[in-house]
Design a protein around this motif. Structure first.
Motif, PDB file in Angstrom:
ATOM      1  N   ARG A   1      88.370  21.666 -30.431  1.00 17.35           N
ATOM      2  CA  ARG A   1      88.039  22.503 -29.388  1.00 17.35           C
ATOM      3  C   ARG A   1      88.944  22.146 -28.242  1.00 17.35           C
ATOM      4  O   ARG A   1      89.249  20.902 -27.958  1.00 17.35           O
ATOM      5  CB  ARG A   1      86.523  22.393 -28.663  1.00 17.35           C
ATOM      6  CG  ARG A   1      85.716  23.234 -29.726  1.00 17.35           C
ATOM      7  CD  ARG A   1      84.180  22.962 -29.400  1.00 17.35           C
ATOM      8  NE  ARG A   1      83.982  23.525 -28.057  1.00 17.35           N
ATOM      9  CZ  ARG A   1      82.942  23.618 -27.509  1.00 17.35           C
ATOM     10  NH1 ARG A   1      81.944  23.159 -27.786  1.00 17.35           N
ATOM     11  NH2 ARG A   1      82.830  24.105 -26.070  1.00 17.35           N
TER      12      ARG A   1
ATOM     13  N   ASP B   1      88.697  22.727 -21.465  1.00 15.06           N
ATOM     14  CA  ASP B   1      89.108  23.784 -20.491  1.00 15.06           C
ATOM     15  C   ASP B   1      87.744  23.617 -19.396  1.00 15.06           C
ATOM     16  O   ASP B   1      87.312  24.649 -19.299  1.00 15.06           O
ATOM     17  CB  ASP B   1      89.221  25.311 -20.983  1.00 15.06           C
ATOM     18  CG  ASP B   1      89.880  26.156 -20.049  1.00 15.06           C
ATOM     19  OD1 ASP B   1      89.994  25.720 -18.837  1.00 15.06           O
ATOM     20  OD2 ASP B   1      90.023  27.132 -20.484  1.00 15.06           O
TER      21      ASP B   1
ATOM     22  N   ARG C   1      87.399  27.065 -17.036  1.00 14.83           N
ATOM     23  CA  ARG C   1      87.133  28.225 -18.033  1.00 14.83           C
ATOM     24  C   ARG C   1      85.955  28.797 -17.437  1.00 14.83           C
ATOM     25  O   ARG C   1      85.961  30.177 -17.265  1.00 14.83           O
ATOM     26  CB  ARG C   1      86.746  27.991 -19.388  1.00 14.83           C
ATOM     27  CG  ARG C   1      86.868  29.416 -20.456  1.00 14.83           C
ATOM     28  CD  ARG C   1      86.598  29.202 -21.597  1.00 14.83           C
ATOM     29  NE  ARG C   1      87.923  28.547 -22.070  1.00 14.83           N
ATOM     30  CZ  ARG C   1      88.352  28.405 -23.347  1.00 14.83           C
ATOM     31  NH1 ARG C   1      87.634  28.622 -24.410  1.00 14.83           N
ATOM     32  NH2 ARG C   1      89.449  27.991 -23.642  1.00 14.83           N
ATOM     33  N   ARG C   2      84.857  28.217 -16.945  1.00 14.35           N
ATOM     34  CA  ARG C   2      83.511  29.108 -16.431  1.00 14.35           C
ATOM     35  C   ARG C   2      84.110  29.710 -14.985  1.00 14.35           C
ATOM     36  O   ARG C   2      83.707  31.011 -14.825  1.00 14.35           O
ATOM     37  CB  ARG C   2      82.563  28.013 -16.211  1.00 14.35           C
ATOM     38  CG  ARG C   2      81.114  28.827 -15.893  1.00 14.35           C
ATOM     39  CD  ARG C   2      80.026  27.484 -15.669  1.00 14.35           C
ATOM     40  NE  ARG C   2      78.989  28.016 -15.528  1.00 14.35           N
ATOM     41  CZ  ARG C   2      78.337  28.749 -14.380  1.00 14.35           C
ATOM     42  NH1 ARG C   2      79.226  28.447 -13.169  1.00 14.35           N
ATOM     43  NH2 ARG C   2      77.285  29.266 -14.140  1.00 14.35           N
TER      44      ARG C   2
ATOM     45  N   ILE D   1      86.038  32.896 -15.427  1.00 14.79           N
ATOM     46  CA  ILE D   1      85.166  33.647 -16.132  1.00 14.79           C
ATOM     47  C   ILE D   1      84.569  34.554 -14.822  1.00 14.79           C
ATOM     48  O   ILE D   1      84.647  35.880 -14.771  1.00 14.79           O
ATOM     49  CB  ILE D   1      84.365  33.649 -17.009  1.00 14.79           C
ATOM     50  CG1 ILE D   1      85.061  33.264 -18.510  1.00 14.79           C
ATOM     51  CG2 ILE D   1      83.234  34.349 -17.425  1.00 14.79           C
ATOM     52  CD1 ILE D   1      84.094  32.280 -19.532  1.00 14.79           C
TER      53      ILE D   1
ATOM     54  N   HIS E   1      81.344  41.755 -21.310  1.00 17.50           N
ATOM     55  CA  HIS E   1      81.831  40.533 -21.792  1.00 17.50           C
ATOM     56  C   HIS E   1      83.183  40.750 -22.192  1.00 17.50           C
ATOM     57  O   HIS E   1      83.890  39.721 -21.965  1.00 17.50           O
ATOM     58  CB  HIS E   1      80.834  40.022 -22.847  1.00 17.50           C
ATOM     59  CG  HIS E   1      79.716  39.223 -22.383  1.00 17.50           C
ATOM     60  ND1 HIS E   1      79.691  38.053 -21.795  1.00 17.50           N
ATOM     61  CD2 HIS E   1      78.220  39.679 -22.406  1.00 17.50           C
ATOM     62  CE1 HIS E   1      78.509  37.732 -21.445  1.00 17.50           C
ATOM     63  NE2 HIS E   1      77.745  38.775 -21.868  1.00 17.50           N
TER      64      HIS E   1
ATOM     65  N   ALA F   1      86.564  38.877 -20.663  1.00 18.90           N
ATOM     66  CA  ALA F   1      87.162  37.872 -21.559  1.00 18.90           C
ATOM     67  C   ALA F   1      88.586  38.523 -21.452  1.00 18.90           C
ATOM     68  O   ALA F   1      89.444  37.356 -21.338  1.00 18.90           O
ATOM     69  CB  ALA F   1      86.603  37.915 -22.894  1.00 18.90           C
TER      70      ALA F   1
ATOM     71  N   VAL G   1      90.638  34.574 -21.926  1.00 22.67           N
ATOM     72  CA  VAL G   1      89.631  33.487 -22.584  1.00 22.67           C
ATOM     73  C   VAL G   1      89.105  34.446 -24.024  1.00 22.67           C
ATOM     74  O   VAL G   1      89.017  35.607 -23.823  1.00 22.67           O
ATOM     75  CB  VAL G   1      88.551  32.950 -21.875  1.00 22.67           C
ATOM     76  CG1 VAL G   1      89.028  32.111 -20.618  1.00 22.67           C
ATOM     77  CG2 VAL G   1      87.381  34.047 -21.383  1.00 22.67           C
TER      78      VAL G   1
ATOM     79  N   SER H   1      83.641  32.672 -25.373  1.00 20.86           N
ATOM     80  CA  SER H   1      83.480  32.052 -24.139  1.00 20.86           C
ATOM     81  C   SER H   1      82.732  32.606 -23.048  1.00 20.86           C
ATOM     82  O   SER H   1      82.001  31.661 -22.396  1.00 20.86           O
ATOM     83  CB  SER H   1      85.019  31.648 -23.620  1.00 20.86           C
ATOM     84  OG  SER H   1      85.762  30.877 -24.368  1.00 20.86           O
ATOM     85  N   THR H   2      82.737  33.929 -23.052  1.00 21.05           N
ATOM     86  CA  THR H   2      81.879  34.597 -22.143  1.00 21.05           C
ATOM     87  C   THR H   2      80.548  34.387 -22.366  1.00 21.05           C
ATOM     88  O   THR H   2      79.591  34.065 -21.295  1.00 21.05           O
ATOM     89  CB  THR H   2      82.496  35.758 -21.640  1.00 21.05           C
ATOM     90  OG1 THR H   2      82.128  36.665 -22.886  1.00 21.05           O
ATOM     91  CG2 THR H   2      83.743  36.106 -21.221  1.00 21.05           C
TER      92      THR H   2
ATOM     93  N   TYR I   1      79.145  32.038 -24.178  1.00 20.69           N
ATOM     94  CA  TYR I   1      78.812  30.649 -24.216  1.00 20.69           C
ATOM     95  C   TYR I   1      78.592  30.366 -22.804  1.00 20.69           C
ATOM     96  O   TYR I   1      77.369  29.579 -22.591  1.00 20.69           O
ATOM     97  CB  TYR I   1      80.003  29.754 -24.669  1.00 20.69           C
ATOM     98  CG  TYR I   1      79.741  28.238 -24.682  1.00 20.69           C
ATOM     99  CD1 TYR I   1      79.240  27.742 -25.515  1.00 20.69           C
ATOM    100  CD2 TYR I   1      80.514  27.487 -23.548  1.00 20.69           C
ATOM    101  CE1 TYR I   1      78.731  26.303 -25.307  1.00 20.69           C
ATOM    102  CE2 TYR I   1      80.106  26.170 -23.508  1.00 20.69           C
ATOM    103  CZ  TYR I   1      79.182  25.661 -24.333  1.00 20.69           C
ATOM    104  OH  TYR I   1      78.975  24.349 -24.153  1.00 20.69           O
ATOM    105  N   HIS I   2      79.068  30.749 -21.893  1.00 23.68           N
ATOM    106  CA  HIS I   2      78.805  30.241 -20.454  1.00 23.68           C
ATOM    107  C   HIS I   2      77.853  31.169 -20.045  1.00 23.68           C
ATOM    108  O   HIS I   2      77.149  30.800 -19.111  1.00 23.68           O
ATOM    109  CB  HIS I   2      80.242  30.152 -19.725  1.00 23.68           C
ATOM    110  CG  HIS I   2      81.012  29.246 -19.827  1.00 23.68           C
ATOM    111  ND1 HIS I   2      80.861  27.913 -19.720  1.00 23.68           N
ATOM    112  CD2 HIS I   2      82.247  29.338 -20.616  1.00 23.68           C
ATOM    113  CE1 HIS I   2      81.994  27.098 -19.980  1.00 23.68           C
ATOM    114  NE2 HIS I   2      82.824  27.889 -20.994  1.00 23.68           N
TER     115      HIS I   2
END
Length: 185
Positions: A3, A6, A9-10, A13, A31, A35, A40, A44-45, A47-48
């Protein structure tokens, strides 16, 4: 495959969601669009932010704390030696001079709270903060609440029309709520 670390990243977003709402409106927010805007992976979207409401909440909280939005800065700009109607008119004129996009963004997020209960406490806190700040300059809370309602109405009308900001009209409306004898009441 390892992984990629980053830590920003959050935040990217959230910033992407804000840009999408500002430029294209709430209807364009998903989402997938976030993204793509944040560059990203789609996962990731989610996930956060498990839901769009969670993402909107983070966006609304961030927008409410930004310097051009922060209610405290409005209060700081209202000088004690200037009539409140004049000071508020100047603050609103400066706010409107930043363009309709930013105001539209804030109202899109603010009005999203009507249908998204998760956002309601943040939107309500924004209103309460505005009333609190303005009540430092008014005779009572009822007047501060009336000013907040008027300001919302004036800004929404500004957004819905292509008319330029009318300093005299805004000052007159504010003065009438404040009971200013020079307002033509």
């Amino acid at each position: 495959m390892a992984r990629r670390f980053d830590p920003e990243r959050r935040q990217r977003i959230i910033d992407a969601a804000i840009r999408i709402v500002e430029l294209k409106g709430m209807a364009a927010l998903s989402h997938r669009t976030v993204a793509a805007e944040a560059d990203v992976p789609l996962g990731s979207t989610t996930y956060h932010f498990a839901s769009l409401d969670d993402l909107l909440l983070a966006a609304l909280e961030q927008v409410n704390c930004e310097p051009q939005t922060a209610i405290e800065s409005w209060g700081d700009d209202l000088a004690e030696d200037v009539p409140l109607a004049d000071g508020l008119t100047r603050v609103l004129e400066e706010y409107a001079s930043g363009g309709r996009g930013r105001i539209r963004l804030e109202y899109e997020l603010y009005l999203a709270a009507l249908r998204r209960p998760l956002l309601q406490p943040v939107a309500a806190a924004w209103l309460d903060d505005m009333v609190r700040v303005l009540s430092r300059h008014t005779a009572d809370l009822a007047t501060a609440r009336a000013l907040v309602a008027l300001i919302d109405g004036l800004l929404l009308q500004f957004l819905l029309t292509d008319r330029p900001f009318d300093r005299d009209e805004v000052r007159g409306a504010l003065a009438r709520v404040l009971g200013d004898p020079g307002s033509g009441l």
